[in-house]
Design an enzyme around this catalytic site. Sequence first.
Site, PDB file in Angstrom:
ATOM      1  N   HIS A  85       0.825  -1.213   0.000  1.00 19.10           N
ATOM      2  CA  HIS A  85       0.000   0.000   0.000  1.00 19.10           C
ATOM      3  C   HIS A  85       0.856   1.259   0.000  1.00 19.10           C
ATOM      4  O   HIS A  85       0.414   2.321  -0.410  1.00 19.10           O
ATOM      5  CB  HIS A  85      -0.913   0.025   1.220  1.00 19.10           C
ATOM      6  N   HIS A 112       2.261   8.934   1.128  1.00 19.60           N
ATOM      7  CA  HIS A 112       1.082   8.873   0.256  1.00 19.60           C
ATOM      8  C   HIS A 112       1.268   9.910  -0.851  1.00 19.60           C
ATOM      9  O   HIS A 112       1.770  11.009  -0.602  1.00 19.60           O
ATOM     10  CB  HIS A 112      -0.190   9.245   1.013  1.00 19.60           C
TER      11      HIS A 112
HETATM   12 ZN   LIG Z   1      -0.469   7.402   6.185  1.00 15.98          ZN
END
Ligand SMILES: [Zn+2]
Length: 247
Positions: A85, A112
Amino acid sequence: MSVRPLSAVLLSCLSLAAWAETPHWAYEGAHGAAHWAEIDKSYSECKLGHAQSPIDIRTAKVDKNAPALEFAYQPKPLALVNNGHTVQVNEAGAGTLTIGGHVYQLAQFHFHTPSEERIKGKPYDLVAHFVHKDEAGKLAVVAVLFKVGKENTALKPVLDNMPIAAGPEHSVAGVSVNPADLLPARLGYYHFMGSLTTPPCSEGVSWYVLTTPVELSRAQLAEFRTLYQHNARPVQPLNGREVTERL
Ligand SMILES: [Zn+2]
Protein backbone atom coordinates in the site's frame (compact mmCIF):
# COMPACT_ATOMS: atom_id res chain seq x y z
CA MET A 1 -6.77 7.62 -14.30
CA SER A 2 -3.60 5.66 -13.79
CA VAL A 3 -3.40 2.02 -14.77
CA ARG A 4 -0.72 -0.35 -13.60
CA PRO A 5 0.10 -3.32 -15.80
CA LEU A 6 -2.08 -6.25 -14.76
CA SER A 7 0.95 -8.45 -14.29
CA ALA A 8 2.39 -5.99 -11.76
CA VAL A 9 -0.92 -5.85 -9.87
CA LEU A 10 -1.17 -9.64 -9.77
CA LEU A 11 2.43 -9.96 -8.69
CA SER A 12 2.00 -7.50 -5.85
CA CYS A 13 -1.22 -9.19 -4.70
CA LEU A 14 0.36 -12.63 -4.84
CA SER A 15 3.52 -11.64 -3.03
CA LEU A 16 1.43 -9.75 -0.49
CA ALA A 17 -0.85 -12.75 0.05
CA ALA A 18 2.22 -14.88 0.68
CA TRP A 19 3.10 -13.05 3.87
CA ALA A 20 0.36 -10.63 4.93
CA GLU A 21 -2.57 -11.76 7.04
CA THR A 22 -4.84 -8.77 6.50
CA PRO A 23 -7.74 -8.93 4.01
CA HIS A 24 -6.95 -7.36 0.65
CA TRP A 25 -7.85 -3.70 0.18
CA ALA A 26 -6.85 -1.14 -2.44
CA TYR A 27 -7.24 2.50 -3.45
CA GLU A 28 -9.22 1.90 -6.64
CA GLY A 29 -11.83 -0.47 -8.00
CA ALA A 30 -13.90 -3.09 -6.21
CA HIS A 31 -11.62 -3.04 -3.14
CA GLY A 32 -11.19 0.75 -3.21
CA ALA A 33 -11.80 3.25 -0.38
CA ALA A 34 -15.58 3.38 -0.91
CA HIS A 35 -15.76 -0.38 -0.24
CA TRP A 36 -13.29 -0.90 2.62
CA ALA A 37 -16.04 -1.52 5.20
CA GLU A 38 -17.51 -4.29 3.02
CA ILE A 39 -14.22 -6.20 2.78
CA ASP A 40 -14.02 -7.26 6.42
CA LYS A 41 -16.11 -6.78 9.58
CA SER A 42 -13.09 -5.32 11.36
CA TYR A 43 -13.08 -2.48 8.79
CA SER A 44 -16.58 -1.20 9.70
CA GLU A 45 -15.24 2.02 11.24
CA CYS A 46 -14.13 3.09 7.73
CA LYS A 47 -17.84 3.59 6.99
CA LEU A 48 -19.47 4.07 10.40
CA GLY A 49 -16.85 6.31 12.04
CA HIS A 50 -17.60 10.00 12.63
CA ALA A 51 -14.06 11.30 13.11
CA GLN A 52 -12.26 9.90 10.09
CA SER A 53 -9.07 11.03 8.35
CA PRO A 54 -7.91 12.56 6.10
CA ILE A 55 -9.72 15.90 6.03
CA ASP A 56 -9.73 19.06 3.96
CA ILE A 57 -8.49 21.83 6.27
CA ARG A 58 -10.43 24.92 5.24
CA THR A 59 -10.53 26.88 8.48
CA ALA A 60 -8.55 26.59 11.68
CA LYS A 61 -8.77 28.41 14.99
CA VAL A 62 -5.43 29.76 16.21
CA ASP A 63 -4.70 28.36 19.67
CA LYS A 64 -2.16 30.51 21.51
CA ASN A 65 -1.83 27.80 24.19
CA ALA A 66 -1.21 24.93 21.77
CA PRO A 67 1.90 23.02 22.89
CA ALA A 68 5.06 22.86 20.76
CA LEU A 69 6.04 19.63 19.05
CA GLU A 70 9.33 18.57 20.65
CA PHE A 71 11.07 16.09 18.37
CA ALA A 72 14.01 14.08 19.73
CA TYR A 73 14.88 11.90 16.75
CA GLN A 74 18.23 10.27 16.08
CA PRO A 75 19.82 8.44 13.12
CA LYS A 76 18.94 4.77 12.72
CA PRO A 77 20.03 2.09 10.20
CA LEU A 78 17.58 2.13 7.31
CA ALA A 79 14.90 -0.61 7.42
CA LEU A 80 12.13 -0.42 4.82
CA VAL A 81 9.02 -2.38 4.03
CA ASN A 82 6.91 -2.26 0.89
CA ASN A 83 3.59 -3.40 2.39
CA GLY A 84 1.61 -3.36 -0.86
CA HIS A 85 0.00 0.00 0.00
CA THR A 86 3.01 2.25 0.57
CA VAL A 87 6.70 2.23 1.40
CA GLN A 88 7.29 2.41 5.14
CA VAL A 89 10.50 3.15 7.03
CA ASN A 90 10.53 1.31 10.37
CA GLU A 91 11.83 3.55 13.12
CA ALA A 92 11.53 1.66 16.43
CA GLY A 93 14.13 3.19 18.72
CA ALA A 94 14.68 6.27 16.54
CA GLY A 95 13.37 8.69 19.12
CA THR A 96 10.43 10.47 20.65
CA LEU A 97 7.89 13.22 20.12
CA THR A 98 6.81 15.10 23.25
CA ILE A 99 3.64 17.21 23.19
CA GLY A 100 2.76 19.14 26.33
CA GLY A 101 4.81 16.73 28.44
CA HIS A 102 3.21 13.64 26.86
CA VAL A 103 5.82 11.32 25.34
CA TYR A 104 5.29 9.26 22.18
CA GLN A 105 7.80 6.87 20.56
CA LEU A 106 8.33 7.13 16.82
CA ALA A 107 7.32 3.78 15.26
CA GLN A 108 7.53 4.35 11.49
CA PHE A 109 6.99 6.82 8.69
CA HIS A 110 5.47 6.21 5.25
CA PHE A 111 4.24 8.09 2.21
CA HIS A 112 1.08 8.87 0.26
CA THR A 113 0.80 10.55 -3.13
CA PRO A 114 -0.85 12.92 -3.61
CA SER A 115 -1.08 14.09 0.01
CA GLU A 116 -4.19 12.74 1.71
CA GLU A 117 -4.59 16.04 3.56
CA ARG A 118 -5.98 18.95 1.61
CA ILE A 119 -5.40 22.56 2.56
CA LYS A 120 -8.27 24.75 1.36
CA GLY A 121 -9.19 22.05 -1.12
CA LYS A 122 -5.70 21.56 -2.53
CA PRO A 123 -3.62 18.39 -2.11
CA TYR A 124 0.18 18.56 -2.04
CA ASP A 125 2.31 16.27 -4.23
CA LEU A 126 3.28 13.88 -1.43
CA VAL A 127 2.94 13.51 2.33
CA ALA A 128 4.99 11.63 4.90
CA HIS A 129 3.11 10.35 7.96
CA PHE A 130 5.27 9.98 11.07
CA VAL A 131 3.42 7.52 13.31
CA HIS A 132 4.06 7.74 17.07
CA LYS A 133 2.69 5.65 19.91
CA ASP A 134 2.51 6.38 23.64
CA GLU A 135 2.74 3.84 26.50
CA ALA A 136 -1.01 3.24 26.40
CA GLY A 137 -0.94 2.60 22.65
CA LYS A 138 -2.50 5.96 21.67
CA LEU A 139 -1.31 7.27 18.32
CA ALA A 140 -0.07 10.73 17.32
CA VAL A 141 0.63 11.17 13.61
CA VAL A 142 2.66 14.08 12.24
CA ALA A 143 2.06 14.84 8.55
CA VAL A 144 4.86 16.51 6.58
CA LEU A 145 3.63 17.89 3.24
CA PHE A 146 5.94 17.85 0.20
CA LYS A 147 5.75 20.03 -2.91
CA VAL A 148 7.81 19.70 -6.06
CA GLY A 149 10.91 21.93 -5.96
CA LYS A 150 14.50 21.28 -4.97
CA GLU A 151 15.89 17.77 -4.57
CA ASN A 152 15.47 16.50 -0.99
CA THR A 153 18.77 14.93 0.05
CA ALA A 154 17.30 13.44 3.25
CA LEU A 155 14.76 11.54 1.15
CA LYS A 156 17.32 10.17 -1.30
CA PRO A 157 18.48 7.09 0.67
CA VAL A 158 14.85 6.08 1.23
CA LEU A 159 13.88 6.43 -2.45
CA ASP A 160 17.08 4.73 -3.60
CA ASN A 161 16.37 1.65 -1.47
CA MET A 162 12.62 1.13 -1.82
CA PRO A 163 11.78 -2.57 -2.28
CA ILE A 164 10.12 -2.91 -5.69
CA ALA A 165 7.73 -5.67 -4.62
CA ALA A 166 5.62 -6.07 -1.50
CA GLY A 167 7.28 -8.22 1.13
CA PRO A 168 8.81 -8.30 4.60
CA GLU A 169 11.18 -5.70 6.08
CA HIS A 170 14.35 -5.07 4.14
CA SER A 171 17.41 -3.76 6.04
CA VAL A 172 19.93 -1.68 4.12
CA ALA A 173 23.49 -2.30 5.22
CA GLY A 174 25.61 0.76 5.92
CA VAL A 175 22.87 3.36 5.42
CA SER A 176 21.48 5.42 8.30
CA VAL A 177 18.69 7.97 8.14
CA ASN A 178 17.83 10.63 10.69
CA PRO A 179 14.07 11.23 10.44
CA ALA A 180 14.65 14.74 11.85
CA ASP A 181 16.22 15.67 8.50
CA LEU A 182 12.80 15.27 6.83
CA LEU A 183 11.12 17.88 9.04
CA PRO A 184 10.71 21.53 8.01
CA ALA A 185 12.49 24.25 10.01
CA ARG A 186 9.21 25.72 11.28
CA LEU A 187 6.99 23.39 13.31
CA GLY A 188 3.64 25.20 13.32
CA TYR A 189 0.77 22.78 12.83
CA TYR A 190 -2.93 22.12 12.34
CA HIS A 191 -4.34 19.77 14.97
CA PHE A 192 -7.50 17.68 15.00
CA MET A 193 -8.69 14.27 16.16
CA GLY A 194 -9.05 11.67 13.44
CA SER A 195 -8.35 8.10 12.42
CA LEU A 196 -5.96 5.83 10.61
CA THR A 197 -6.34 6.59 6.88
CA THR A 198 -6.09 2.88 6.00
CA PRO A 199 -8.21 -0.06 7.19
CA PRO A 200 -9.26 -0.63 9.96
CA CYS A 201 -9.65 3.22 10.06
CA SER A 202 -9.44 3.19 13.89
CA GLU A 203 -10.30 6.51 15.55
CA GLY A 204 -8.72 8.30 18.52
CA VAL A 205 -5.65 9.34 16.54
CA SER A 206 -4.19 12.80 17.30
CA TRP A 207 -3.21 14.46 14.02
CA TYR A 208 -0.61 17.21 13.61
CA VAL A 209 -0.31 18.47 10.03
CA LEU A 210 2.74 20.73 9.76
CA THR A 211 1.82 24.01 8.08
CA THR A 212 5.24 24.48 6.46
CA PRO A 213 5.82 22.11 3.53
CA VAL A 214 9.18 20.73 2.46
CA GLU A 215 10.36 20.04 -1.08
CA LEU A 216 11.32 17.12 -3.29
CA SER A 217 12.36 17.15 -6.92
CA ARG A 218 10.04 16.17 -9.76
CA ALA A 219 12.35 13.19 -10.44
CA GLN A 220 12.05 12.08 -6.79
CA LEU A 221 8.26 12.26 -6.94
CA ALA A 222 8.35 10.23 -10.16
CA GLU A 223 10.62 7.69 -8.44
CA PHE A 224 8.08 7.11 -5.66
CA ARG A 225 5.27 6.97 -8.24
CA THR A 226 6.98 4.13 -10.11
CA LEU A 227 5.80 2.03 -7.12
CA TYR A 228 2.64 3.85 -6.05
CA GLN A 229 0.97 6.24 -8.49
CA HIS A 230 -1.98 7.01 -6.23
CA ASN A 231 -2.27 5.82 -2.63
CA ALA A 232 -4.40 8.45 -0.93
CA ARG A 233 -7.76 7.96 0.78
CA PRO A 234 -10.34 10.62 -0.20
CA VAL A 235 -11.07 13.35 2.37
CA GLN A 236 -13.70 12.53 4.98
CA PRO A 237 -16.50 14.66 6.52
CA LEU A 238 -15.51 16.88 9.45
CA ASN A 239 -18.80 16.18 11.31
CA GLY A 240 -18.36 19.26 13.50
CA ARG A 241 -14.73 18.66 14.44
CA GLU A 242 -12.71 21.81 15.08
CA VAL A 243 -9.23 22.21 13.65
CA THR A 244 -6.85 24.27 15.79
CA GLU A 245 -3.61 25.87 14.65
CA ARG A 246 -0.32 26.59 16.37
CA LEU A 247 1.43 29.39 14.49
ZN1 LIG B 1 -0.47 7.40 6.18
